[in-house]
Design an enzyme around this catalytic site. Structure first.
Site, PDB file in Angstrom:
ATOM      1  N   TYR A   1       0.827  -1.209   0.000  1.00  8.25           N
ATOM      2  CA  TYR A   1       0.000   0.000   0.000  1.00  8.25           C
ATOM      3  C   TYR A   1       0.861   1.258   0.000  1.00  8.25           C
ATOM      4  CZ  TYR A   1      -4.316  -2.609   0.632  1.00  8.25           C
ATOM      5  OH  TYR A   1      -5.385  -3.444   0.436  1.00  8.25           O
TER       6      TYR A   1
ATOM      7  N   GLU B   1      -7.873  -7.382   5.482  1.00  9.00           N
ATOM      8  CA  GLU B   1      -7.016  -8.423   4.902  1.00  9.00           C
ATOM      9  C   GLU B   1      -6.232  -9.168   5.972  1.00  9.00           C
ATOM     10  OE1 GLU B   1      -4.937  -6.109   1.941  1.00  9.00           O
ATOM     11  OE2 GLU B   1      -6.872  -5.575   1.052  1.00  9.00           O
TER      12      GLU B   1
END
Length: 401
Positions: free
Chosen positions: A98, A140
């Site tokens: 990310y 996640e």
């Protein structure tokens, strides 16, 4: 929730960012893959990059998330986030990635919007990004934890135990652990990722629904070959059709996916078209195996009876359920005859009785799901009770989330 200082800035700039988001995401992927070619080679679907669908999906998710923050600041769009998180976990996405995405996405925003990206604007959209990213990272992490695997490491070797030609374009593969132990639990409707090494050395990944009920020692996936036409030939599906034979070993992920069969006695509508029958088949198989008596309406549409993968099994499972009704439509008879009770043409839910309180599960091409969803809404089924699965990038996020 956006901070008090960022909310008005995002509201004021959302039209500008939204108008340019397609160009921004295009620049983003160009930058990302130039810096990290391994991501295109081994993580991202090269076909979806070539046809632009991944860019559309990313643009839609960013716009939808920002809009949700402004219009519903007291809630979080968890349905949308869950769908994305399951796809990410199935690909082995990690929290560190990310940061890489952030770097190249914001560089692309500055490239496209130029001086309009003031420090205030940059800070506000940075907040949007990290609200979304941190929410996904948390979801996640839970998915990896539930699967019993480290972050990004859900891959396992599986052996092709059986192969069955279901239709000219669909093959089913029964997968088994090399040591013969049970393949593992999953929820009816979930999918796994399959990673294959292609002739150019790329290790491409695709998701395939588990097309049989959980509880056995093996898994089964059904792969439809994506043939070239308006889009590129399916690299992985073509490879599996040509090379996946009994005894071969494949790299397969743990099961993921948020379109799963609900427990209880709520009436169900399982509506599918084409290869979208696969998650519905897993649900039907589980209902039959557990002796369910709840009302189940099964709708399936296909090109011809010969193109209908697992047609005989779907019919058998529907007959085994005392509360089930099967409705079939085919665009043409093809070279055979229509099955008893099947109709020609497009699926038409006007002809399908639906019990009160029905919860709908849809899977198939977007035009089919849009038509079915629209009819269900017209018939009074609440939007919250209509769930769907998209094979590939979710181009429906801003519309149906």
């Amino acid at each position: 929730m956006l901070s008090e200082q960022s909310a008005p800035v995002v509201r004021a700039t959302l039209p500008v960012v939204g108008a340019a988001i397609g160009e921004i995401t295009g620049r983003f992927y160009s930058r990302l893959f130039a810096a990290h070619p391994e991501l295109l080679r081994d993580v991202f679907n090269r076909g979806n990059q070539a046809n632009g669908e991944q860019r559309q999906a990313l643009a839609g998710s960013i716009a939808a998330f920002a809009t949700a923050l402004l219009e519903h600041p007291e809630t979080r769009p968890d349905a949308m986030l869950s769908r994305i998180a399951h796809k990410h976990a199935a690909l082995g996405v990690t929290s560190e990635q990310y940061k890489i995405v952030h770097e190249h996405l914001f560089a692309a925003i500055v490239e496209v919007l130029g001086e309009a990206v003031t420090p205030e604007v940059a800070a506000a959209w940075d907040e949007v990004y990290w609200l979304m990213a941190n929410a996904l990272i948390a979801i996640e992490a839970g998915l990896y934890r539930d699967a019993g695997v480290p972050e990004g490491a859900s891959w396992r070797p599986m052996v092709v135990a059986e192969r069955h030609e279901e239709t000219p374009d669909a093959v089913s593969l029964v997968l088994r652990r090399p040591d013969g132990t049970p393949a593992g639990a999953f929820k009816p409707g979930q999918y796994v990722s399959v990673q294959v090494e292609l002739p150019d050395g790329a290790r491409q990944i695709r998701q395939y629904s588990l097309s049989a009920a959980p509880g056995g020692s093996d898994w089964r996936i059904t792969v439809k070959r994506v043939r070239g036409g308006e889009g590129p030939e399916g690299e992985v599906s073509a490879w599996l059709h040509a090379h996946a034979l009994p005894g071969d070993e494949l790299s397969v992920s743990a099961p993921f996916g948020d379109l799963v069969l609900p427990t209880g006695d709520t009436p169900l509508l399982l509506a599918s078209a084409g290869i979208g029958t696969t998650p519905m088949l897993s649900m039907l198989d589980h209902l039959a195996a557990t002796g369910a008596t709840r009302p189940v309406t099964v709708v399936h549409a296909d090109r011809t009876p010969a193109d209908h993968a697992h047609r005989a099994q779907q019919h058998t499972l529907a007959k085994a359920l005392p509360g089930a009704a099967l409705h079939l439509w085919y665009e043409s008879e093809g070279e055979g005859e229509l099955p008893e009770g099947a109709r020609l043409g497009q699926a038409d839910l006007d002809e399908v009785p639906l019990p009160e309180g029905v919860v709908a599960y849809l899977c198939g091409p977007l035009p089919f799901m849009r038509a079915v969803r629209g009819e269900l809404l017209r018939r009074g089924v609440p939007a919250a009770d209509i769930h769907y699965e998209v094979f590939g990038p979710d181009l429906w996020l801003g519309e149906a989330a």
